[in-house]
Design a protein around this motif. Structure first.
Motif, PDB file in Angstrom:
ATOM      1  N   ARG A  31       1.637   4.083   2.604  1.00  0.00           N
ATOM      2  CA  ARG A  31       2.731   3.398   3.294  1.00  0.00           C
ATOM      3  C   ARG A  31       3.750   4.464   3.637  1.00  0.00           C
ATOM      4  O   ARG A  31       4.117   5.267   2.791  1.00  0.00           O
ATOM      5  N   LEU A  32       4.227   4.469   4.840  1.00  0.00           N
ATOM      6  CA  LEU A  32       5.200   5.471   5.256  1.00  0.00           C
ATOM      7  C   LEU A  32       6.605   4.989   4.904  1.00  0.00           C
ATOM      8  O   LEU A  32       7.371   4.536   5.752  1.00  0.00           O
ATOM      9  N   GLY A  36      12.124   6.612  -3.291  1.00  0.00           N
ATOM     10  CA  GLY A  36      13.244   5.873  -3.845  1.00  0.00           C
ATOM     11  C   GLY A  36      13.435   4.493  -3.256  1.00  0.00           C
ATOM     12  O   GLY A  36      14.174   3.679  -3.799  1.00  0.00           O
ATOM     13  N   SER A  37      12.775   4.206  -2.132  1.00  0.00           N
ATOM     14  CA  SER A  37      12.917   2.866  -1.547  1.00  0.00           C
ATOM     15  C   SER A  37      12.064   1.872  -2.331  1.00  0.00           C
ATOM     16  O   SER A  37      11.110   2.239  -3.002  1.00  0.00           O
ATOM     17  N   THR A  38      12.438   0.604  -2.247  1.00  0.00           N
ATOM     18  CA  THR A  38      11.696  -0.440  -2.943  1.00  0.00           C
ATOM     19  C   THR A  38      11.107  -1.403  -1.923  1.00  0.00           C
ATOM     20  O   THR A  38      11.642  -1.575  -0.825  1.00  0.00           O
ATOM     21  N   PHE A  39      10.002  -2.018  -2.298  1.00  0.00           N
ATOM     22  CA  PHE A  39       9.375  -3.028  -1.458  1.00  0.00           C
ATOM     23  C   PHE A  39       8.705  -4.054  -2.363  1.00  0.00           C
ATOM     24  O   PHE A  39       8.573  -3.848  -3.565  1.00  0.00           O
ATOM     25  N   SER A  64       7.988 -12.762  -7.630  1.00  0.00           N
ATOM     26  CA  SER A  64       8.085 -11.525  -6.856  1.00  0.00           C
ATOM     27  C   SER A  64       7.759 -10.324  -7.738  1.00  0.00           C
ATOM     28  O   SER A  64       8.074 -10.307  -8.927  1.00  0.00           O
ATOM     29  N   VAL A  65       7.119  -9.345  -7.137  1.00  0.00           N
ATOM     30  CA  VAL A  65       6.805  -8.073  -7.799  1.00  0.00           C
ATOM     31  C   VAL A  65       7.403  -6.974  -6.925  1.00  0.00           C
ATOM     32  O   VAL A  65       7.014  -6.814  -5.777  1.00  0.00           O
ATOM     33  N   LYS A  66       8.382  -6.246  -7.479  1.00  0.00           N
ATOM     34  CA  LYS A  66       9.050  -5.172  -6.739  1.00  0.00           C
ATOM     35  C   LYS A  66       8.541  -3.825  -7.235  1.00  0.00           C
ATOM     36  O   LYS A  66       8.372  -3.621  -8.435  1.00  0.00           O
ATOM     37  N   ALA A  67       8.335  -2.908  -6.293  1.00  0.00           N
ATOM     38  CA  ALA A  67       7.841  -1.574  -6.617  1.00  0.00           C
ATOM     39  C   ALA A  67       8.745  -0.531  -5.971  1.00  0.00           C
ATOM     40  O   ALA A  67       9.245  -0.731  -4.857  1.00  0.00           O
ATOM     41  N   GLU A  68       8.957   0.571  -6.675  1.00  0.00           N
ATOM     42  CA  GLU A  68       9.757   1.693  -6.175  1.00  0.00           C
ATOM     43  C   GLU A  68       8.815   2.822  -5.787  1.00  0.00           C
ATOM     44  O   GLU A  68       7.893   3.159  -6.533  1.00  0.00           O
ATOM     45  N   ARG A 101       2.378   6.693  -4.282  1.00  0.00           N
ATOM     46  CA  ARG A 101       2.558   6.495  -5.721  1.00  0.00           C
ATOM     47  C   ARG A 101       3.769   5.598  -5.922  1.00  0.00           C
ATOM     48  O   ARG A 101       4.853   5.884  -5.390  1.00  0.00           O
ATOM     49  N   VAL A 102       3.623   4.499  -6.668  1.00  0.00           N
ATOM     50  CA  VAL A 102       4.716   3.546  -6.878  1.00  0.00           C
ATOM     51  C   VAL A 102       4.869   3.256  -8.366  1.00  0.00           C
ATOM     52  O   VAL A 102       3.944   3.447  -9.154  1.00  0.00           O
TER      53      VAL A 102
END
Length: 120
Positions: A31-32, A36-39, A64-68, A101-102
């Protein structure tokens, strides 16, 4: 899974299913996104917490599952060889897949409050 009391979720991403816990690091398809951003990982297929296991039919829209994003890395080198006997035909090609890598930072129903993180 190290302990049964730790909440976890099963998510689908890139045609594969991952069982994730908070703090876990894993490699997903590229993913581009900036470091440090989360999705949010969707869809969530199952969720387990202290109250028990909840399975979606087919998914759980309220979980919800958030990943950095930790960065982009390369996977292992894969060698592809073509060979035709008695034809003097040999081809060798290498490939290294790119992964994102998250780290999983949140699993649950409510989003973590951003105001409390900035105050610290």
């Amino acid at each position: 899974m190290s302990s049964t009391n730790v909440p976890y979720a099963i998510v689908r991403d890139g045609g594969r299913q991952y069982c994730v816990q908070i703090g876990q690091e894993l490699d997903l398809d590229l993913r581009l996104l900036s470091r440090g951003s989360t999705f949010e990982l969707k869809p969530v297929l199952a969720y387990r917490d202290e109250t028990g296991l909840t399975v979606g039919h087919p998914d759980l829209p309220n979980i919800s599952v958030k990943a950095e994003v930790l960065g982009i890395r390369q996977g292992p080198k894969i060698i592809v060889q073509k060979f035709r006997r008695r034809k003097n035909y040999r081809r060798k090609k290498g490939h290294r897949q790119l992964y994102t890598r998250v780290r999983i930072v949140h699993i649950g129903t409510a989003e973590p409050s951003l105001a409390s993180n900035t105050a610290e």
